[in-house]
Write an enzyme that holds these catalytic residues in place. Sequence first.
Site, short mmCIF file in Angstrom:
data_model
loop_
_atom_site.label_atom_id
_atom_site.label_comp_id
_atom_site.label_asym_id
_atom_site.label_seq_id
_atom_site.Cartn_x
_atom_site.Cartn_y
_atom_site.Cartn_z
N SER A 286 39.96 25.77 5.88
CA SER A 286 40.04 26.68 7.02
C SER A 286 40.62 26.02 8.27
O SER A 286 40.67 26.66 9.32
CB SER A 286 38.65 27.24 7.35
OG SER A 286 37.78 26.21 7.76
N LYS B 55 32.21 32.71 12.66
CA LYS B 55 33.22 32.09 13.52
C LYS B 55 33.45 32.88 14.79
O LYS B 55 33.69 32.30 15.86
CB LYS B 55 34.53 31.92 12.73
CG LYS B 55 34.42 30.90 11.60
CD LYS B 55 35.67 30.84 10.75
CE LYS B 55 35.50 29.81 9.63
NZ LYS B 55 36.68 29.72 8.75
#
Length: 350
Positions: free
Chosen positions: A257, A300
């Site tokens: 990521s 996130k």
Amino acid sequence: MQTQRVLFICTANEISKIPGPLRDRMEMIDVSGYLAEEKVAIAHQHLIPQLRKETSLSADQLNIEDSALEELIKHYCRESGVRNLQQHIERIFRKAALKIAEQQPEDEQPAATTAISENSDAEPVSTPSDPPTFTPEKINISTENLQKFVGRPKFTSDRMYEVTPPGVIMGLAWTAMGGSALYIETVLKRPVDVTSDKDGSIETTGNLGDVMKESVRTALTVAKGILAREQPDNKFFDKSHIHIHVPEGATPKDGPSAGVTLVSSLLSLALNRPVVQNMAMTGEISLTGKVLPVGGIREKIIAARRVGAKRVFLPAENRRDFDDLPEFMKSELDIRFVSHYDELYEHLFQ
């Protein structure tokens, strides 16, 4: 004898730590953690009323302000559930009960009054008067006195830089405690010597796993291609000795990521230009610059809101995950979906 069927339900914060053969025999159900706003509501509707009943402390005796609960959630209880939050609130109630008990004055002999009947030769009779009523001082828990009840905060700030210099990018990562900001720092180990016969090098630190180390190599190739296209005469990557570090080396870091964050950090250093402030990003990168989807979008976004990020870049294929989030989580954020790194590069610098 009747045969009984048993269903086992297991929970885990990180599925990567479950042995592979056992994981293959399980059906995985992903359950997202609670938001800070949801934790405050749970505390008001369930945790605090239950503790008032158990400790007999009324709202007139103990009050916990919303700001104190938010501080508790942000700096003490970041885990996905509310078990740790319940334990901290229990600690507040125990200390408040002790403090109220210490305010209680010591039992004293009640004052007596003397009564004598008219026209009576009887001795005076003393009768005890009603004991004085005691009203303890109300305890109010706020951000100012929270540490006196629960100790020092476990988590400080997620934000390492108020202003990010060239080579430093704020990424977003999923952790067992929810989402967090993941900074990528890229610096030169020595001045660039374009006349040197030696090629450049790259060093990585920060307890990176194999996946992130591969992402570094992929990101370097993508960054070289973009720099060659934008500035063909710039030979920065050919002769520079680069050091990439991800802070908090005691914490292992791995996962697909951080690709776009690594590319952005390398380009920022090569061009010696700081990126747009209050910006965060997540997404994996392919060799051709395609931005690949990632997991943990909910966590996130929570991390981005916590650190005060205003602009967030997400992979285009994660738009559906973002659309599923509550509306209040999307407010005050400039979300930009990108399918190729060139779309991010256009808005990278100030």
